[in-house]
Motif scaffolding. Structure first.
Motif, PDB file in Angstrom:
ATOM      1  N   LEU A  39      87.811   0.312 117.659  1.00 18.43           N
ATOM      2  CA  LEU A  39      88.230   0.920 118.918  1.00 18.43           C
ATOM      3  C   LEU A  39      89.397   1.888 118.708  1.00 18.43           C
ATOM      4  CD1 LEU A  39      87.926  -2.168 121.263  1.00 18.43           C
ATOM      5  CD2 LEU A  39      86.330  -0.245 121.032  1.00 18.43           C
ATOM      6  N   ALA A  40      90.294   1.551 117.791  1.00 16.23           N
ATOM      7  CA  ALA A  40      91.400   2.463 117.483  1.00 16.23           C
ATOM      8  C   ALA A  40      90.891   3.712 116.760  1.00 16.23           C
ATOM      9  CB  ALA A  40      92.444   1.751 116.637  1.00 16.23           C
ATOM     10  N   PHE A  41      90.015   3.525 115.795  1.00 15.20           N
ATOM     11  CA  PHE A  41      89.520   4.657 115.010  1.00 15.20           C
ATOM     12  C   PHE A  41      88.697   5.624 115.852  1.00 15.20           C
ATOM     13  CE2 PHE A  41      86.297   6.779 112.465  1.00 15.20           C
ATOM     14  CZ  PHE A  41      87.096   7.442 111.555  1.00 15.20           C
ATOM     15  N   ARG A  92      96.973  13.984 112.863  1.00 15.34           N
ATOM     16  CA  ARG A  92      96.625  13.658 114.241  1.00 15.34           C
ATOM     17  C   ARG A  92      97.052  12.252 114.649  1.00 15.34           C
ATOM     18  NH1 ARG A  92      90.770  14.061 114.175  1.00 15.34           N
ATOM     19  NH2 ARG A  92      90.915  13.483 116.363  1.00 15.34           N
ATOM     20  N   ALA A  93      97.388  11.409 113.684  1.00 20.24           N
ATOM     21  CA  ALA A  93      97.699  10.001 113.961  1.00 20.24           C
ATOM     22  C   ALA A  93      98.832   9.786 114.972  1.00 20.24           C
ATOM     23  CB  ALA A  93      97.993   9.268 112.664  1.00 20.24           C
ATOM     24  N   PRO A  94      99.933  10.532 114.937  1.00 22.58           N
ATOM     25  CA  PRO A  94     100.995  10.253 115.910  1.00 22.58           C
ATOM     26  C   PRO A  94     100.554  10.357 117.366  1.00 22.58           C
ATOM     27  CG  PRO A  94     101.850  11.618 114.147  1.00 22.58           C
ATOM     28  CD  PRO A  94     100.350  11.529 113.946  1.00 22.58           C
ATOM     29  N   GLU A  95      99.657  11.275 117.677  1.00 20.69           N
ATOM     30  CA  GLU A  95      99.202  11.405 119.064  1.00 20.69           C
ATOM     31  C   GLU A  95      98.051  10.441 119.382  1.00 20.69           C
ATOM     32  OE1 GLU A  95      95.957  14.862 119.889  1.00 20.69           O
ATOM     33  OE2 GLU A  95      97.900  15.543 119.179  1.00 20.69           O
ATOM     34  N   VAL A 131      98.592  -0.876 117.190  1.00 18.48           N
ATOM     35  CA  VAL A 131      97.330  -1.129 116.508  1.00 18.48           C
ATOM     36  C   VAL A 131      97.548  -0.987 115.008  1.00 18.48           C
ATOM     37  CG1 VAL A 131      96.545   1.265 116.606  1.00 18.48           C
ATOM     38  CG2 VAL A 131      94.882  -0.567 116.457  1.00 18.48           C
ATOM     39  N   GLY A 132      96.846  -1.770 114.268  1.00 22.21           N
ATOM     40  CA  GLY A 132      96.952  -1.666 112.823  1.00 22.21           C
ATOM     41  C   GLY A 132      95.742  -2.291 112.160  1.00 22.21           C
ATOM     42  N   PRO A 174     100.717   2.010 113.897  1.00 23.49           N
ATOM     43  CA  PRO A 174     101.174   2.837 115.019  1.00 23.49           C
ATOM     44  C   PRO A 174     101.768   4.161 114.547  1.00 23.49           C
ATOM     45  CG  PRO A 174     101.798   0.561 115.378  1.00 23.49           C
ATOM     46  CD  PRO A 174     101.234   0.644 113.979  1.00 23.49           C
ATOM     47  N   GLY A 175     101.151   5.245 114.971  1.00 20.99           N
ATOM     48  CA  GLY A 175     101.638   6.576 114.650  1.00 20.99           C
ATOM     49  C   GLY A 175     101.294   7.122 113.280  1.00 20.99           C
ATOM     50  N   THR A 176     100.636   6.335 112.427  1.00 27.03           N
ATOM     51  CA  THR A 176     100.310   6.832 111.094  1.00 27.03           C
ATOM     52  C   THR A 176      98.903   6.425 110.676  1.00 27.03           C
ATOM     53  OG1 THR A 176     101.144   4.905 109.912  1.00 27.03           O
ATOM     54  CG2 THR A 176     102.717   6.674 110.327  1.00 27.03           C
TER      55      THR A 176
END
Length: 126
Positions: free
Chosen positions: A99-101, A15-18, A24-25, A47-49
């Protein structure tokens, strides 16, 4: 650990790419406690992974949560920020990682995308 939690972590990399589109990292350690023992999940995001592993490694941020609360989070029955405000979980470290997670966490089952609601409303008013 519950099946819902196991499945949630298993699907993160796909799901990470979408979900992780922006710059973000960081690394988040999620400590899940059932009262007698604690499991440590590591989520490395770029980003993306996203990579998922287990172990008590150092991370940019640590989220401590009970298994019951985390299961409600991964099934959309509660929201991450609400769980923090109610002291059902604690968080320390880089807030950008949180916030990213939280974008991986589902919305409540009855929630609809506001853009879709607006499109339907526009169709009704024509």
């Amino acid at each position: 650990m519950t099946e819902a939690i196991q499945q949630f972590f298993a699907t993160l990399p796909a799901r990470a790419p979408e979900v992780l589109r922006g710059p973000v990292g960081g690394t988040l350690r999620i400590d899940l406690s059932d009262g007698h023992r604690t499991e440590h999940w590591i989520v490395r995001m770029r980003p993306g992974t996203a990579e998922v592993s287990q172990g008590p490694e150092h991370a940019d941020a640590v989220w401590y949560c009970g298994v019951d609360t985390f299961e409600r989070l991964v099934t959309g029955r509660t929201q991450a920020i609400a769980a923090l405000f109610r002291n059902e979980s604690t968080y320390s470290g880089n807030v950008v990682v949180f916030l990213a997670f939280r974008r991986f966490l589902p919305s409540p089952p009855s929630t609809r995308d506001p853009r879709e609601v607006a499109r339907e409303h526009a169709r009704w008013t024509r």
